[in-house]
Design a protein around this motif. Sequence first.
Motif, PDB file in Angstrom:
ATOM      1  N   GLY A 109     -19.792 -63.995  12.022  1.00 11.82           N
ATOM      2  CA  GLY A 109     -19.057 -63.206  11.052  1.00 11.82           C
ATOM      3  C   GLY A 109     -19.866 -62.067  10.464  1.00 11.82           C
ATOM      4  N   VAL A 110     -20.946 -61.674  11.143  1.00  8.54           N
ATOM      5  CA  VAL A 110     -21.781 -60.571  10.668  1.00  8.54           C
ATOM      6  C   VAL A 110     -21.280 -59.273  11.295  1.00  8.54           C
ATOM      7  CG1 VAL A 110     -24.111 -59.601  10.597  1.00  8.54           C
ATOM      8  CG2 VAL A 110     -23.785 -62.072  10.374  1.00  8.54           C
ATOM      9  N   PHE A 111     -20.945 -58.304  10.421  1.00 11.91           N
ATOM     10  CA  PHE A 111     -20.396 -57.039  10.894  1.00 11.91           C
ATOM     11  C   PHE A 111     -21.392 -55.888  10.833  1.00 11.91           C
ATOM     12  CE2 PHE A 111     -16.719 -59.559   9.920  1.00 11.91           C
ATOM     13  CZ  PHE A 111     -15.813 -59.215  10.900  1.00 11.91           C
ATOM     14  N   ARG A 112     -22.423 -56.037  10.012  1.00 10.18           N
ATOM     15  CA  ARG A 112     -23.412 -54.962   9.892  1.00 10.18           C
ATOM     16  C   ARG A 112     -24.727 -55.528   9.382  1.00 10.18           C
ATOM     17  NH1 ARG A 112     -22.482 -49.224   6.734  1.00 10.18           N
ATOM     18  NH2 ARG A 112     -24.341 -48.200   7.548  1.00 10.18           N
ATOM     19  N   VAL A 113     -25.822 -54.994   9.907  1.00  3.44           N
ATOM     20  CA  VAL A 113     -27.162 -55.327   9.438  1.00  3.44           C
ATOM     21  C   VAL A 113     -27.929 -54.021   9.316  1.00  3.44           C
ATOM     22  CG1 VAL A 113     -29.302 -56.554   9.927  1.00  3.44           C
ATOM     23  CG2 VAL A 113     -27.135 -57.578  10.594  1.00  3.44           C
ATOM     24  N   SER A 114     -28.566 -53.833   8.161  1.00  3.10           N
ATOM     25  CA  SER A 114     -29.411 -52.656   7.977  1.00  3.10           C
ATOM     26  C   SER A 114     -30.710 -53.095   7.329  1.00  3.10           C
ATOM     27  CB  SER A 114     -28.700 -51.601   7.124  1.00  3.10           C
ATOM     28  OG  SER A 114     -28.367 -52.129   5.866  1.00  3.10           O
ATOM     29  N   ARG A 115     -31.728 -52.295   7.540  1.00 10.54           N
ATOM     30  CA  ARG A 115     -33.026 -52.662   6.961  1.00 10.54           C
ATOM     31  C   ARG A 115     -33.789 -51.421   6.535  1.00 10.54           C
ATOM     32  NH1 ARG A 115     -36.929 -54.338  12.040  1.00 10.54           N
ATOM     33  NH2 ARG A 115     -36.736 -52.363  13.091  1.00 10.54           N
ATOM     34  N   SER A 116     -34.592 -51.638   5.518  1.00  8.65           N
ATOM     35  CA  SER A 116     -35.552 -50.629   5.081  1.00  8.65           C
ATOM     36  C   SER A 116     -36.914 -51.314   5.142  1.00  8.65           C
ATOM     37  CB  SER A 116     -35.198 -50.131   3.682  1.00  8.65           C
ATOM     38  OG  SER A 116     -35.167 -51.207   2.779  1.00  8.65           O
ATOM     39  N   ALA A 117     -37.869 -50.795   4.467  1.00  6.37           N
ATOM     40  CA  ALA A 117     -39.241 -51.310   4.577  1.00  6.37           C
ATOM     41  C   ALA A 117     -39.320 -52.835   4.475  1.00  6.37           C
ATOM     42  CB  ALA A 117     -40.120 -50.664   3.528  1.00  6.37           C
ATOM     43  N   ASN A 118     -38.808 -53.410   3.399  1.00  3.84           N
ATOM     44  CA  ASN A 118     -38.933 -54.853   3.203  1.00  3.84           C
ATOM     45  C   ASN A 118     -37.611 -55.537   2.889  1.00  3.84           C
ATOM     46  OD1 ASN A 118     -41.768 -54.689   3.496  1.00  3.84           O
ATOM     47  ND2 ASN A 118     -41.926 -54.007   1.382  1.00  3.84           N
ATOM     48  N   ILE A 119     -36.525 -54.817   2.982  1.00  4.67           N
ATOM     49  CA  ILE A 119     -35.216 -55.343   2.620  1.00  4.67           C
ATOM     50  C   ILE A 119     -34.293 -55.307   3.829  1.00  4.67           C
ATOM     51  CG2 ILE A 119     -33.184 -55.028   1.142  1.00  4.67           C
ATOM     52  CD1 ILE A 119     -35.660 -55.869  -0.432  1.00  4.67           C
ATOM     53  N   ILE A 120     -33.572 -56.407   4.040  1.00  2.00           N
ATOM     54  CA  ILE A 120     -32.555 -56.471   5.087  1.00  2.00           C
ATOM     55  C   ILE A 120     -31.223 -56.783   4.422  1.00  2.00           C
ATOM     56  CG2 ILE A 120     -31.751 -57.669   7.159  1.00  2.00           C
ATOM     57  CD1 ILE A 120     -34.701 -58.285   7.783  1.00  2.00           C
ATOM     58  N   ASN A 121     -30.229 -55.963   4.694  1.00  2.00           N
ATOM     59  CA  ASN A 121     -28.881 -56.175   4.182  1.00  2.00           C
ATOM     60  C   ASN A 121     -28.005 -56.674   5.319  1.00  2.00           C
ATOM     61  OD1 ASN A 121     -29.205 -55.111   1.442  1.00  2.00           O
ATOM     62  ND2 ASN A 121     -29.588 -53.197   2.506  1.00  2.00           N
ATOM     63  N   VAL A 122     -27.256 -57.737   5.037  1.00  2.00           N
ATOM     64  CA  VAL A 122     -26.350 -58.314   6.024  1.00  2.00           C
ATOM     65  C   VAL A 122     -24.951 -58.282   5.423  1.00  2.00           C
ATOM     66  CG1 VAL A 122     -25.779 -60.366   7.381  1.00  2.00           C
ATOM     67  CG2 VAL A 122     -28.178 -59.833   6.884  1.00  2.00           C
ATOM     68  N   GLU A 123     -24.010 -57.685   6.154  1.00  4.28           N
ATOM     69  CA  GLU A 123     -22.640 -57.563   5.661  1.00  4.28           C
ATOM     70  C   GLU A 123     -21.704 -58.441   6.473  1.00  4.28           C
ATOM     71  OE1 GLU A 123     -21.330 -53.524   5.261  1.00  4.28           O
ATOM     72  OE2 GLU A 123     -23.281 -52.895   4.459  1.00  4.28           O
ATOM     73  N   PHE A 124     -20.907 -59.206   5.734  1.00  4.92           N
ATOM     74  CA  PHE A 124     -19.861 -60.039   6.309  1.00  4.92           C
ATOM     75  C   PHE A 124     -18.523 -59.360   6.018  1.00  4.92           C
ATOM     76  CE2 PHE A 124     -23.434 -62.598   4.892  1.00  4.92           C
ATOM     77  CZ  PHE A 124     -23.790 -63.260   6.058  1.00  4.92           C
ATOM     78  N   LEU A 125     -17.434 -60.020   6.315  1.00  2.00           N
ATOM     79  CA  LEU A 125     -16.129 -59.420   6.089  1.00  2.00           C
ATOM     80  C   LEU A 125     -15.889 -59.108   4.618  1.00  2.00           C
ATOM     81  CD1 LEU A 125     -13.443 -58.496   7.267  1.00  2.00           C
ATOM     82  CD2 LEU A 125     -12.609 -60.841   6.990  1.00  2.00           C
ATOM     83  N   ASN A 126     -16.159 -60.076   3.734  1.00  2.00           N
ATOM     84  CA  ASN A 126     -15.862 -59.900   2.311  1.00  2.00           C
ATOM     85  C   ASN A 126     -17.064 -60.071   1.403  1.00  2.00           C
ATOM     86  OD1 ASN A 126     -13.056 -59.418   2.613  1.00  2.00           O
ATOM     87  ND2 ASN A 126     -12.766 -61.603   3.008  1.00  2.00           N
ATOM     88  N   SER A 127     -18.243 -60.070   1.949  1.00  2.00           N
ATOM     89  CA  SER A 127     -19.430 -60.233   1.116  1.00  2.00           C
ATOM     90  C   SER A 127     -20.652 -59.675   1.840  1.00  2.00           C
ATOM     91  CB  SER A 127     -19.654 -61.707   0.763  1.00  2.00           C
ATOM     92  OG  SER A 127     -19.937 -62.461   1.936  1.00  2.00           O
ATOM     93  N   ALA A 128     -21.750 -59.699   1.139  1.00  2.00           N
ATOM     94  CA  ALA A 128     -23.017 -59.227   1.718  1.00  2.00           C
ATOM     95  C   ALA A 128     -24.154 -60.013   1.098  1.00  2.00           C
ATOM     96  CB  ALA A 128     -23.192 -57.737   1.460  1.00  2.00           C
ATOM     97  N   ILE A 129     -25.250 -60.095   1.827  1.00  2.00           N
ATOM     98  CA  ILE A 129     -26.474 -60.694   1.284  1.00  2.00           C
ATOM     99  C   ILE A 129     -27.625 -59.741   1.540  1.00  2.00           C
ATOM    100  CG2 ILE A 129     -25.723 -63.094   1.450  1.00  2.00           C
ATOM    101  CD1 ILE A 129     -27.345 -63.362   4.033  1.00  2.00           C
ATOM    102  N   THR A 130     -28.633 -59.875   0.696  1.00  2.00           N
ATOM    103  CA  THR A 130     -29.849 -59.081   0.822  1.00  2.00           C
ATOM    104  C   THR A 130     -31.019 -60.035   0.955  1.00  2.00           C
ATOM    105  OG1 THR A 130     -28.921 -57.277  -0.468  1.00  2.00           O
ATOM    106  CG2 THR A 130     -31.306 -57.364  -0.306  1.00  2.00           C
ATOM    107  N   TYR A 131     -31.881 -59.744   1.890  1.00  2.00           N
ATOM    108  CA  TYR A 131     -33.068 -60.560   2.123  1.00  2.00           C
ATOM    109  C   TYR A 131     -34.291 -59.708   1.819  1.00  2.00           C
ATOM    110  CZ  TYR A 131     -36.599 -63.272   4.638  1.00  2.00           C
ATOM    111  OH  TYR A 131     -37.723 -63.990   4.974  1.00  2.00           O
TER     112      TYR A 131
END
Length: 144
Positions: A109-131
């Motif tokens: 159910g992961v639709f998008r993943v983006s990253r910068s230096a130390n942060i990874i953003n993961v987007e689902f259909l109706n939510s997102a998490i940041t690592y």
Amino acid sequence: MKRNTLTSLALFVVIIMMGACGNNAWDELPRSISSFVSEYFPYGEVQSYTEINNGSVVKIKNGATLTFDRNYEWIDVNGNGTVLPQNFLFDKLPSTLYDYIESMESVNGVFRVSRSANIINVEFLNSAITYDDDTGTITYPSAS
């Protein structure tokens, strides 16, 4: 006989010109990007390859948009409404983050993943998490 030869020669020239004028985006890809596309999007047709200020963008026809930095490392993989391949998530995300997504039963159910230096953003259909790669923490910055 002479007419057949001229016709064949003209046909040959037209075929050569069509091949020379064709813009095959696949041929423009740097080797590391073509390897990335082959491994994670093997059934997609490369629609376009564009160089931008900080890197490059690859558009898969009817599929994902892939953004790479100057070193040809991925920085954004956007499925554009389609889920991202599980092997990409497994190979490219930190194991802690992948395991968390797997524990949520959201790997498909992961639709998008983006990253910068130390942060990874993961987007689902109706939510997102940041690592946060430095601390290993996972947060929910947004939900819709």
